[in-house]
Write a protein that holds these residues in place. Structure first.
Motif, PDB file in Angstrom:
ATOM      1  N   GLU A 150      24.587 -44.592 -25.692  1.00 62.21           N
ATOM      2  CA  GLU A 150      24.116 -43.206 -25.562  1.00 62.21           C
ATOM      3  C   GLU A 150      24.709 -42.375 -26.695  1.00 62.21           C
ATOM      4  N   PRO A 151      23.930 -41.410 -27.224  1.00 58.54           N
ATOM      5  CA  PRO A 151      24.493 -40.539 -28.265  1.00 58.54           C
ATOM      6  C   PRO A 151      25.706 -39.770 -27.751  1.00 58.54           C
ATOM      7  N   GLY A 152      26.570 -39.388 -28.679  1.00 56.01           N
ATOM      8  CA  GLY A 152      27.707 -38.550 -28.312  1.00 56.01           C
ATOM      9  C   GLY A 152      27.381 -37.080 -28.529  1.00 56.01           C
ATOM     10  N   LEU A 153      28.442 -36.274 -28.615  1.00 54.74           N
ATOM     11  CA  LEU A 153      28.274 -34.823 -28.735  1.00 54.74           C
ATOM     12  C   LEU A 153      28.154 -34.397 -30.195  1.00 54.74           C
ATOM     13  N   ARG A 154      27.284 -33.393 -30.421  1.00 55.75           N
ATOM     14  CA  ARG A 154      27.243 -32.735 -31.723  1.00 55.75           C
ATOM     15  C   ARG A 154      28.320 -31.657 -31.745  1.00 55.75           C
ATOM     16  N   TRP A 205      20.543 -36.361 -27.112  1.00 55.48           N
ATOM     17  CA  TRP A 205      21.513 -35.724 -26.210  1.00 55.48           C
ATOM     18  C   TRP A 205      22.500 -36.757 -25.663  1.00 55.48           C
ATOM     19  N   SER A 206      23.710 -36.274 -25.439  1.00 54.60           N
ATOM     20  CA  SER A 206      24.733 -37.163 -24.887  1.00 54.60           C
ATOM     21  C   SER A 206      24.492 -37.379 -23.387  1.00 54.60           C
ATOM     22  N   ARG A 207      25.210 -38.354 -22.886  1.00 53.76           N
ATOM     23  CA  ARG A 207      25.080 -38.695 -21.452  1.00 53.76           C
ATOM     24  C   ARG A 207      25.374 -37.475 -20.586  1.00 53.76           C
ATOM     25  N   ARG A 208      26.443 -36.762 -20.932  1.00 49.59           N
ATOM     26  CA  ARG A 208      26.840 -35.606 -20.121  1.00 49.59           C
ATOM     27  C   ARG A 208      25.817 -34.474 -20.211  1.00 49.59           C
ATOM     28  N   MET A 209      25.253 -34.292 -21.400  1.00 46.63           N
ATOM     29  CA  MET A 209      24.239 -33.237 -21.555  1.00 46.63           C
ATOM     30  C   MET A 209      23.013 -33.570 -20.716  1.00 46.63           C
ATOM     31  N   LYS A 210      22.638 -34.840 -20.719  1.00 45.79           N
ATOM     32  CA  LYS A 210      21.491 -35.244 -19.893  1.00 45.79           C
ATOM     33  C   LYS A 210      21.812 -35.017 -18.419  1.00 45.79           C
ATOM     34  N   GLU A 239      35.255 -40.040 -22.787  1.00 47.79           N
ATOM     35  CA  GLU A 239      34.417 -39.140 -23.575  1.00 47.79           C
ATOM     36  C   GLU A 239      35.055 -37.774 -23.832  1.00 47.79           C
ATOM     37  N   LEU A 241      22.323 -25.453 -22.988  1.00 46.40           N
ATOM     38  CA  LEU A 241      21.437 -26.619 -22.920  1.00 46.40           C
ATOM     39  C   LEU A 241      20.027 -26.217 -22.506  1.00 46.40           C
TER      40      LEU A 241
END
Lengths: 76, 958
Positions: free
Chosen positions: B623-627, A41-46, B340, A9
């Motif tokens: 919110e966007p998900g995972l690529r 970006w996904s919630r977890r990535m943020k 998720e 990331l």
């Protein structure tokens, strides 16, 4: 053996900053980076980006770091 | 437009000569019938349009008139002799007679000569029932052959059976030249010629070689053109003539050719490109026409299977048990690890309706946005880059548009191999005089187009696309080649001013980037001038643009070029992404990406989300998900635990194979829906049989945004179409889906997706195909986009800074590897490897420049170890000058090759599209397979054994 999730990331956000480096001053670049991360970006990535910032964010490009801070300010 | 849909034409009829595009009409009289036709129409075609059928042999309506057989002679009032109707243009006031005693005698005499040198084995001939010679003998009333059959003849001419798909039986040839003309005019290969003169004239391939050894690309245009049994599909020779046909859409590349599936009951006898198909106009390639045998291959998965762990044998179960098992696992994982922790991948090979349902399943039944698609690894930068600049994530033109282009700039694409039918159309335009610029590290076949006019090759270094595109733009701006009027009226002032300042900087000058691109400044300047000064300049690009760490930047740079020169919004120009798979455009349109709902509506857009929430009856995550790459990272870190993968082989197609394999091994539940035990399925816990395009109803959307029907011609081999499986999985998860036919799914898509609002199966039946946007403003679709305005109002020039990839050649890895496709194989090869296309390419080869080979003592055929920072694999060597020194090249069609073991995790900055096109490697001679290849073989054998133990007969899985 492989990059950790957070390392990946950090690489990604630094890459976003570098590829938009000519957009203006650091704040303008940070706005683009923040907009990109917010949009894609996904919630977890943020969340992991914020964790990285909380830990000092030393591996982050200055514009990427500023972007992270702007995003964190929006969330809180 | 160049090609209007003409509902009055019967695409199953042969009108003898091509249509004229003239808008001026002329009126003539044929056998007393008055008819008006476009100026330039032949008398033969005019007659056919009036339902008057003039006998013909050398004429067919996809080839220019030739006038050799003379059987189509007619009488024209006031004219001497009996002119051939195929080569005589209709003129105003002309009075034509097609039948009288004189003509009948002439035609019988001609037929008599033909038949005197033709085997009279009609009853056992494979063309029996579909032979134009037989038909014409009947039509002219031939009753005797006065010459006998004892004279010199060709009746013992040998057969050429070298091609696996068709036979050339020279004894049946009437030397009408239709095959020769099809090869040159339609396909553009010029592999066939007429050798000899007079009675000795004969059709030969190459330098009088076997078809297989010649430069023939096996497109089959000659077979289709042949009026006799001389060139005949082996499948027809074996099975006999078909008894019914169904029009459907090819499932290979993004051209999306229409085909008639010629059937005998539920067996496909042959695939014949459909003349009414707007993308292909009756042409096809070796894959679409011939490589359909995989659909009934013995390797097909015919029953659902489950297992608790990937080191266990499969257990064949009922659909109900397999779906129940998958649903239970998914629920348990979400209960333990959170909403998720699961996700899925839609397929660019499946239909729009199936793709829509998978993303809907994920957003509703899974309750998250962890959906992605294989477009991630090919054209995701196109979606991003074109949306940013032009406001829509799609190419701007029709394929036919190229016929109005004056200069064609091809960047990072190899259309004659990867998009062959478009490649043939482009070659036709090049023969007509359009100039060609190819920016590619390799010398691609397009540059060898016969009768090519002005052309130039910019052999740039892999990874330098942005520098090249910027240099071209710099020349256009500094040399005053911009279209000021277009920019002022159609582009955003502020964005343009910023871009202009950016691009004027001397660091973008061709002279300044010579070191980066490796291309002389002079050549770059010449190319920029040629493109900018052409009345119509068109850009075509492919994965050589997108699959880079700066892929999105290059796409935006390409849009900048088109905008700066005003090459947008009409025929002959535009920005044209050549999409990889049959439904890449459709899978993106259908909301497969984790940040977008169908129709590119962002998940954070409350109004759009609200419409879907109301229709679907659930709350959608904003919110966007995972690529896909992020799914892999999260799987390895333990946060992502289950995946539903429909019709994509991520274990073979995605980069850094060992990383992907580790991610797949980390999953608690992998559900794979596919037609074969592909590489991904070897890591699966649930294997659900997929259905091929021949076994289902739906639609595909091709690279020109054309929505085309896919029609079921046989029952699904395992009983269910792919969309039905998704419906059942959703129901088992507790989210009800009720559809009885894909048309109902399309109705839902139309209701929720503004660009598809006017699409329905009824309208597709009526119009043949529709190019989106298709809505109230564009009720029958929009062939050329951005004619008057952009979806974002004014187009946005983008700043395109060149940031070199971190993947650079160095002392340890001194060469750059780039990858691509070959004509006969298709992507991961799951389909084409199970056909006779294997005769052309049964292994992936590493192409090495003679200079690099000599330095390493490499000879043709040597085993080479290729090592990158990601891994090592071993391939056989071929010495080739197609690349520049320092660059090596391979394809990735065979799983055991491990081409993606060496590609890295580097990816596009904006979309994470992998950087397949640049990998720093070292190459050295070796004597045995790599460690990965050895363990691949071990695992393959183990998994094939597990499959056999499940009771499914599997062969070919060596």
């Amino acid at each position: 053996m492989f990059q950790s999730e957070q390392e990946h990331l950090i690489q990604m956000i630094n890459q976003i900053a570098l590829n938009n480096i000519s957009a203006g001053d650091e704040s303008a670049v940070a706005d683009i980076v923040a907009g990109h991360v917010k949009k894609f970006w996904s919630r977890r990535m943020k969340g992991q980006l914020f964790d990285c910032l909380a830990a000092g964010g030393e591996q982050l490009h200055p514009a990427a770091k500023l972007a992270g801070e702007k995003l964190r300010a929006q969330v809180s | 437009m160049l090609q209007h849909f003409d509902p009055t034409l019967d695409h199953n009829r042969d009108y003898g000569t091509p249509a004229s595009l003239s808008e001026k009409l002329v009126t003539l009289e044929i056998d007393g019938v008055e008819i008006s036709v476009p100026e330039g129409t032949s008398v033969m075609r005019a007659a056919a349009l009036a339902d008057i059928n003039i006998p013909k042999l050398c004429a067919t309506d996809n080839l220019d008139a030739f006038g050799s057989c003379r059987i189509c002679a007619v009488q024209i009032e006031g004219r001497r002799g009996l002119p051939a109707s195929c080569t005589t243009p209709a003129e105003a006031g002309m009075k034509v007679t097609t039948q009288n005693d004189k003509l009948a005698k002439l035609r019988r005499n001609i037929m008599e000569l033909y038949i005197s040198d033709h085997p009279l084995d009609c009853l056992t001939c494979p063309a029996n029932g579909d032979c134009e010679l037989q038909d014409m003998a009947g039509a002219v009333g031939l009753r005797e052959v006065r010459y006998g059959f004892d004279g010199e003849n060709h009746l013992d001419a040998p057969k050429d059976t070298s091609n696996p798909y068709f036979t050339f039986d020279a004894s049946k040839c009437i030397v009408c030249s239709r095959c020769v003309r099809a090869c040159s005019e339609v396909q553009g290969t010029f592999a066939l010629t007429i050798d000899g003169r007079g009675f000795d004239s004969k059709v030969v391939a190459g330098q009088d070689e076997d078809f297989l050894d010649s430069e023939c690309v096996s497109c089959g245009a000659c077979v289709q053109a042949c009026p006799t049994a001389t060139l005949m599909e082996n499948s027809v020779i074996e099975m006999g003539q078909p008894e019914h046909s169904v029009v459907t859409t090819c499932a290979y590349c993004g051209v999306g050719c229409s085909f008639k599936a010629d059937m005998k009951g539920d067996q496909v006898v042959r695939m014949v490109p459909y003349k009414g198909g707007e993308a292909n106009h009756g042409h096809s390639c070796v894959k679409g026409r011939f490589a359909f045998g995989y659909a009934t291959h013995k390797d097909r998965i015919r029953a659902p299977m489950i297992r608790d762990a990937i080191d266990q044998p499969w257990k064949e179960v009922s659909w109900e048990e397999a779906i129940g098992f998958a649903a239970k696992r998914l629920k348990e994982i979400q209960a333990e690890h959170g909403r998720e922790s699961v996700g899925g991948i839609t397929s660019s090979r499946c239909t729009n309706e199936e793709t829509y349902l998978v993303q809907k399943l994920i957003r509703t039944a899974f309750g998250n946005n962890n959906t992605d698609t294989c477009a991630r690894v090919c054209h995701s930068p196109t979606g991003f880059g074109l949306k940013q600049t032009l406001g829509e994530s799609a190419g701007t033109q029709t394929f036919d548009s190229v016929m109005k282009a004056d200069c064609v700039l091809v960047i990072g694409a190899n259309p004659t191999d990867a998009h062959p039918v478009f490649g043939s159309l482009l070659r036709r335009r090049l023969r007509e005089g359009a100039s060609l610029i190819v920016a590619d590290p390799r010398y691609i076949d397009l540059l060898d187009t016969p009768h090519l006019g002005d052309s130039m090759h910019l052999p740039l270094r892999p990874g330098s696309n942005v520098a090249m595109v910027n240099a071209l733009a710099h020349v256009i701006v500094t040399e005053g080649l911009e279209d000021g009027e277009f920019i002022a009226s159609r582009c955003d002032d502020g964005a343009y001013a910023k871009w202009r300042e950016f691009i004027l900087d001397p660091r973008h000058a061709p002279e300044a980037v010579e070191e980066i691109t490796g291309v002389s400044a002079e050549a770059v300047r010449a190319a920029a001038r040629a493109y900018a000064k052409a009345p119509n300049g068109a850009i075509y690009y492919g994965l050589g643009v997108t699959e880079h760490s700066q892929g999105s930047t290059t796409v935006m740079g390409i849009a900048n070029l088109a905008l700066a020169t005003g090459n947008i919004g009409r025929d002959g120009v535009g920005v044209n992404p050549l999409r990889g798979q049959n439904n890449v455009q459709g899978s993106c349109d259908m909301g497969s990406f984790p940040h977008e709902l169908p129709g590119y509506q962002h998940v954070s857009d409350a109004a759009a989300r609200g419409r879907f929430e109301a229709a679907w009856g659930v709350q959608i995550d904003d919110e966007p998900g995972l690529r896909i790459p992020n799914m892999f990272d999260a799987a390895i870190s333990g946060h992502f635990r289950a995946m539903y993968v429909q019709g994509e082989d991520i274990a073979q197609s995605d980069p850094n194979t060992q990383h992907v394999e580790e991610a797949l091994r980390s999953l608690d539940c992998l559900i794979v829906q596919d037609i074969f035990l592909n590489e991904t399925a070897k890591f699966a816990h649930v294997l659900l049989p997929g259905s091929t395009f021949l076994e289902k109803n739906g639609t595909f959307t091709n690279a020109e945004r054309r929505i085309n029907r896919v029609r079921k011609v046989m029952l699904p081999i395992a009983g269910k179409e792919d969309w039905e499986v998704t419906v059942e999985l959703s129901n088992a998860l507790g989210y009800p889906m009720n559809y009885s036919h894909p048309s109902e799914i399309m109705d839902e898509i139309a209701a929720l997706t503004p660009s598809f609002a006017g699409v329905s199966y009824d309208k597709l039946e009526q119009h043949g195909s529709l190019q989106w946007p298709c809505n109230a403003e564009n009720p029958i679709g929009m062939p050329i986009m951005h004619v008057e305005s952009f979806p974002i109002g004014k187009a946005q020039f983008a700043i395109t800074e060149f940031v070199a990839t971190t993947e650079r050649a160095n002392r340890r890895f001194p060469l750059l590897l780039t990858t691509g496709r070959i004509l006969s194989q298709y992507n991961v090869g799951a389909q084409t490897r199970r056909t006779d296309n294997q005769v052309w390419h049964d292994e992936d080869i590493l192409e090495v420049h003679p200079h690099d080979a000599e330095e390493r003592g490499i000879n043709d055929g040597d085993w080479l170890g290729i090592t990158s920072r990601a891994g090592q694999t071993v391939l056989r060597a071929r010495i080739s000058e197609r690349m520049q020194p320092g660059v090596v090249y391979t394809t990735f069609h065979h799983p055991g090759s491990g081409a993606n073991v060496i590609t890295t995790d580097n990816s596009d900055w904006a979309t994470n599209c992998p950087e397949y096109k640049v990998t720093a490697v070292q190459v050295e001679k070796v004597s045995q397979p790599s460690q990965w290849q050895k363990s691949f073989q071990d695992n393959n054998q183990r998994q094939q054994k597990f499959l056999r133990e499940a009771g499914t007969v599997v062969e070919g899985g060596k």
